[in-house]
Design an enzyme around this catalytic site. Structure first.
Site, PDB file in Angstrom:
ATOM      1  N   LYS A 144       0.853  -1.200   0.000  1.00 32.20           N
ATOM      2  CA  LYS A 144       0.000   0.000   0.000  1.00 32.20           C
ATOM      3  C   LYS A 144       0.880   1.239   0.000  1.00 32.20           C
ATOM      4  O   LYS A 144       2.048   1.218   0.400  1.00 32.20           O
ATOM      5  CB  LYS A 144      -0.932   0.000   1.212  1.00 32.20           C
ATOM      6  CG  LYS A 144      -0.243   0.012   2.594  1.00 32.20           C
ATOM      7  CD  LYS A 144       0.226   1.382   3.073  1.00 32.20           C
ATOM      8  CE  LYS A 144       0.902   1.323   4.439  1.00 32.20           C
ATOM      9  NZ  LYS A 144       1.461   2.634   4.852  1.00 32.20           N
ATOM     10  N   PRO A 181       9.631  -4.442  -0.112  1.00 35.40           N
ATOM     11  CA  PRO A 181      10.747  -4.123   0.786  1.00 35.40           C
ATOM     12  C   PRO A 181      10.309  -4.122   2.249  1.00 35.40           C
ATOM     13  O   PRO A 181       9.150  -3.828   2.570  1.00 35.40           O
ATOM     14  CB  PRO A 181      11.162  -2.724   0.340  1.00 35.40           C
ATOM     15  CG  PRO A 181      10.649  -2.571  -1.046  1.00 35.40           C
ATOM     16  CD  PRO A 181       9.399  -3.390  -1.120  1.00 35.40           C
ATOM     17  N   SER A 221      10.382  -2.942   6.258  1.00 36.26           N
ATOM     18  CA  SER A 221      10.495  -1.685   7.025  1.00 36.26           C
ATOM     19  C   SER A 221      10.555  -0.484   6.088  1.00 36.26           C
ATOM     20  O   SER A 221      11.416   0.381   6.204  1.00 36.26           O
ATOM     21  CB  SER A 221      11.734  -1.714   7.930  1.00 36.26           C
ATOM     22  OG  SER A 221      11.651  -2.761   8.859  1.00 36.26           O
ATOM     23  N   GLY A 238       7.489   1.345   4.946  1.00 38.29           N
ATOM     24  CA  GLY A 238       6.312   2.201   4.913  1.00 38.29           C
ATOM     25  C   GLY A 238       5.288   1.764   3.892  1.00 38.29           C
ATOM     26  O   GLY A 238       4.374   2.515   3.553  1.00 38.29           O
ATOM     27  N   LEU A 239       5.427   0.522   3.396  1.00 33.70           N
ATOM     28  CA  LEU A 239       4.540  -0.009   2.358  1.00 33.70           C
ATOM     29  C   LEU A 239       3.614  -1.109   2.876  1.00 33.70           C
ATOM     30  O   LEU A 239       2.900  -1.745   2.099  1.00 33.70           O
ATOM     31  CB  LEU A 239       5.368  -0.543   1.182  1.00 33.70           C
ATOM     32  CG  LEU A 239       6.263   0.493   0.483  1.00 33.70           C
ATOM     33  CD1 LEU A 239       7.152  -0.194  -0.563  1.00 33.70           C
ATOM     34  CD2 LEU A 239       5.424   1.586  -0.175  1.00 33.70           C
ATOM     35  N   GLY A 246       4.546  -6.292   6.198  1.00 29.05           N
ATOM     36  CA  GLY A 246       4.159  -7.242   7.230  1.00 29.05           C
ATOM     37  C   GLY A 246       2.662  -7.298   7.436  1.00 29.05           C
ATOM     38  O   GLY A 246       2.079  -8.380   7.622  1.00 29.05           O
ATOM     39  N   SER A 247       2.014  -6.141   7.383  1.00 28.25           N
ATOM     40  CA  SER A 247       0.563  -6.078   7.593  1.00 28.25           C
ATOM     41  C   SER A 247      -0.204  -6.776   6.481  1.00 28.25           C
ATOM     42  O   SER A 247      -1.182  -7.483   6.733  1.00 28.25           O
ATOM     43  CB  SER A 247       0.116  -4.618   7.686  1.00 28.25           C
ATOM     44  OG  SER A 247       0.689  -3.983   8.803  1.00 28.25           O
ATOM     45  N   ASP A 254      -2.214  -1.526  10.508  1.00 32.70           N
ATOM     46  CA  ASP A 254      -2.604  -1.480   9.102  1.00 32.70           C
ATOM     47  C   ASP A 254      -3.260  -2.777   8.612  1.00 32.70           C
ATOM     48  O   ASP A 254      -3.662  -2.858   7.454  1.00 32.70           O
ATOM     49  CB  ASP A 254      -1.379  -1.192   8.219  1.00 32.70           C
ATOM     50  CG  ASP A 254      -0.889   0.234   8.354  1.00 32.70           C
ATOM     51  OD1 ASP A 254      -1.681   1.101   8.776  1.00 32.70           O
ATOM     52  OD2 ASP A 254       0.287   0.487   8.036  1.00 32.70           O
TER      53      ASP A 254
END
Length: 283
Positions: free
Chosen positions: A10, A94, A96, A98-99, A102-103, A136
């Site tokens: 995202k 990638p 860590s 901000g995309l 993990g969520s 998220d």
């Protein structure tokens, strides 16, 4: 039986931090949209009551620290599942960055287990379960374009942005959301114009959208990691119509209408950092 789930990344069209809560979380207002950079999740049943994670990434744990593991454990606990599951994660997003990597993996596990174990649980219930795993995850259960409120658990679907290309550029650093949020002084923050962004989405107005995207966390991340600001300045100078840091960073994205221009900016940004992607919106 094997279930395959796509786990899209995202980007934040807006990230507005409104206030700090008594539980140390922050009330936020975030407009997010899914892009076609995605991890792939494969789920296989195990007879034994255990959760296994397989992935090839030295940056991502394959144990109970992984959000995908936490999602499987939460699902099994809530719905009384005594079978096990083997989860294979093919990482393309990638880490860590901000995309939401993990969520979105956790959300894909929730959707996939719903199919694997034939539970027929509605998405809103999966999203509620997801909100107990990470801020998220609830949004990522739905994907596409939505606004998230509260600490991220209240989701409202929105019209998708006008069609465009997205250039992503991530410097060779990781940024901890917890660290960035710990530095927030709400009274000093910039607050994006959420209403203007919502109008731009409804009207499919690309120029208006680019003029109003905003992120309250940019000054904090820029102060801690000046290279992120340099990437934003380079992408703006290269001619992207709208440029913003996604999430708490460090990935910066640019919105471009024409494919030829997007390709030129993509090629130019590869001189600033190794991880550069040219993608489109989902839907």
């Amino acid at each position: 039986m094997t279930i395959l789930e796509k786990a899209p990344a995202k980007i934040n069209l807006s990230l507005n931090v409104l206030s700090k809560r008594d539980d140390d979380y922050h009330d936020v207002e975030m407009i997010m949209t899914s892009i076609d950079l995605a991890d792939r999740i494969e789920l296989e049943r195990l007879q034994d009551d255990r959760i296994e994670i397989s992935l090839e990434s030295r940056y991502v744990p394959n144990d109970e620290r992984n959000l995908a593991y936490k999602a499987a454990k939460a699902f099994k606990t809530k719905y009384g599942i005594t079978e096990g599951v083997h989860i294979t994660i093919d990482k393309n997003i990638p880490v860590s960055a901000g995309l939401g990597g993990g969520s979105t993996d956790a959300a894909a596990v929730l959707r996939g287990l719903n199919k694997l174990w034939s539970k027929d649980i509605p998405l809103n219930e999966l999203a509620e379960l997801g909100s107990s795993i990470g801020a998220d995850v609830a949004y990522c259960v739905y994907g596409n374009t939505a606004i998230a409120r509260g600490f991220g658990e209240k989701i409202e679907k929105l019209s998708s942005p006008p069609p465009c290309w997205i250039i992503l550029a991530k410097p060779d650093i990781g940024v901890s959301s917890r660290t960035i949020f710990s530095q927030i002084n709400v009274e000093e923050l910039f607050h994006p114009d959420t209403a203007a962004i919502l109008e731009a989405l409804e009207d499919k107005n690309f120029s208006k959208l680019c003029n109003h995207i905003g992120n309250s966390l940019e000054p904090i991340t820029f102060a801690m990691h000046p290279e992120v600001q340099h990437i934003k300045e380079a992408m703006t100078h290269a001619g992207a119509a709208g440029v913003l840091m996604s999430g708490s960073g460090p990935t910066v994205y640019g919105l471009v209408e024409q494919q030829s221009k997007a390709t030129r900016i993509y090629n130019g940004m590869r001189g600033f950092c190794e991880e550069v992607y040219l993608v489109r919106l989902i839907g």
